[in-house]
Design an enzyme around this catalytic site. Sequence first.
Site, mmCIF file in Angstrom:
data_model
loop_
_atom_site.group_PDB
_atom_site.id
_atom_site.type_symbol
_atom_site.label_atom_id
_atom_site.label_comp_id
_atom_site.label_asym_id
_atom_site.label_seq_id
_atom_site.Cartn_x
_atom_site.Cartn_y
_atom_site.Cartn_z
ATOM 1 N N HIS A 308 0.867 -1.194 0.000
ATOM 2 C CA HIS A 308 0.000 0.000 0.000
ATOM 3 C C HIS A 308 0.895 1.232 0.000
ATOM 4 C CE1 HIS A 308 -3.132 2.843 1.162
ATOM 5 N NE2 HIS A 308 -3.978 1.916 0.746
ATOM 6 N N ASP A 365 -8.038 -4.975 -0.680
ATOM 7 C CA ASP A 365 -8.462 -5.787 -1.827
ATOM 8 C C ASP A 365 -8.151 -7.268 -1.684
ATOM 9 O OD1 ASP A 365 -7.420 -2.920 -3.386
ATOM 10 O OD2 ASP A 365 -9.464 -3.678 -3.602
#
Length: 431
Positions: A308, A365
């Site tokens: 991320h 996700d």
Amino acid sequence: MAKTASLKIDDKPFDLPIMTGSEGEQAIDVRRLRAESGYICFDQGYGNTGSCESNITYLDGDNGILRHRGYPIEQLAQHSDFVETAYLVIYGELPTEKQRNHFGTLLRKNAAIETQMQRIFEGFPDDAPPMAMLSSIVASLAAHYPELATNNFERDLQNFDLAAAMAISKIRTIGAMLYRYQNGMPYVHPKDIPFCENFLHMMFSEPYKDYVAEPEIAKALNLLLLLHADHEQNCSTSTVRMVGSSAANLFTSLSAGISALSGPLHGGANTAVMNMLQMIHDEGDDGTRFIEAAKSGSKSSRLMGFGHAVYRNFDPRAKIIGDACEKVLAKLGIDDPLLEIARNLEQAALKDDYFLSRKLYPNVDFYSGIIMRALGIPVNMFTVVFAIGRAPGWIANWREVASQPKGRIYRPRQIYSGPVKRDYTPMGDRG
Ligand code: SDX
């Protein structure tokens, strides 16, 4: 005495103000730097640059903290639902019962897509990418509701409540209609039922048999949408702010955000995760071989759903969704082999120095696709569901830009590294 940062360029000192946010985040305010020194700052991808002050969402990537208007995501996930969290993200406070009922009525009254708008779908091949269709059809809202999309901040803010509810409700309905269109099924008209139940009804009802969502399924979808509601200045939200800063109306700005979200490094990652898990499964791998390939660092064999740009720790949403996975699949009596592979990948990666040294942890996700598949949502619709969830965050950010009394159009600078001045040469002299 206000805190400043001292900068020395060519022996000339510059004192730049320090800004401090409500959570103690600090920034060097460089708004005067170019005028006073002739220098700009360079920060490719803006990874270390604050483009705005915002009151909506706070992220602490090192400690895995996510709060909307001060409320921790864990508490909202446990006690709230998507519509209430959408209200909080947009208006800044948890709604009273009266405010919640009024917001819900606006959402229900504006759920349908008029016949003229329905004709837009027919202009697309039935295998068109759903996000390309969603972006185009959402942009057309500005044409169908011009009184809500005047491209004048003052007038558009006067009609903001209706435009915001319309956007949230119709993006959901358009999402369901995309699924019906791509599968050659007639559209299903929205009913006067709760938001998530209505989405599932419009997705899965048969001509003579309404789909009535089991409470566990509606609850799981509610949680997924809630967890996607906003996420600070991510790629798509910053895009909405960028486009909105030109005084473009809400619908047009949302369409740009949907386009940004469609990329596999951003909102498209949930689809990429499922394709990755399915590929691993089809190759008879339990994830062991794939993990080794993912460490090659090549963009093509990345461990999708990991890493991320902000979190250098667990994405708190991934933890919540990961836990929900087990519960939802157990309640639905689903034994999904891809969940087993996802768990193997997570456990292997969290023991492997390649991932730990790069602070690569599961993000939102990694598990979300497994829940969506359990709800019967096809993989090519996963990013559409992400967009439905993120609409409140985009709307809240557009409203911040539109409401700024001294708002400026976003116009970053650059460092030019192309050819220096040269004279035009006639075709015959070009060798
Ligand atoms: C979302 O911004 C947001 O808030 C987004 C989002 C939201 O709610 O809006 O949270 C939603 O977009 C989540 C992220 C979804 N994307 C993915 O899951 C795609 C896979 N992840 C990566 O592509 C990557 O981690 C990013 C794009 C998410 C972040 O990239 P960074 O921080 O810019 O990291 P990088 O590309 O500079 O990589 C740093 C290193 C590199 O290795 P070295 O060059 O140091 O050797 O880490 C490696 C990369 O090769 N790396 C990975 C990896 N991600 C980074 N290696 C294997 N698998 C990965 N997933």
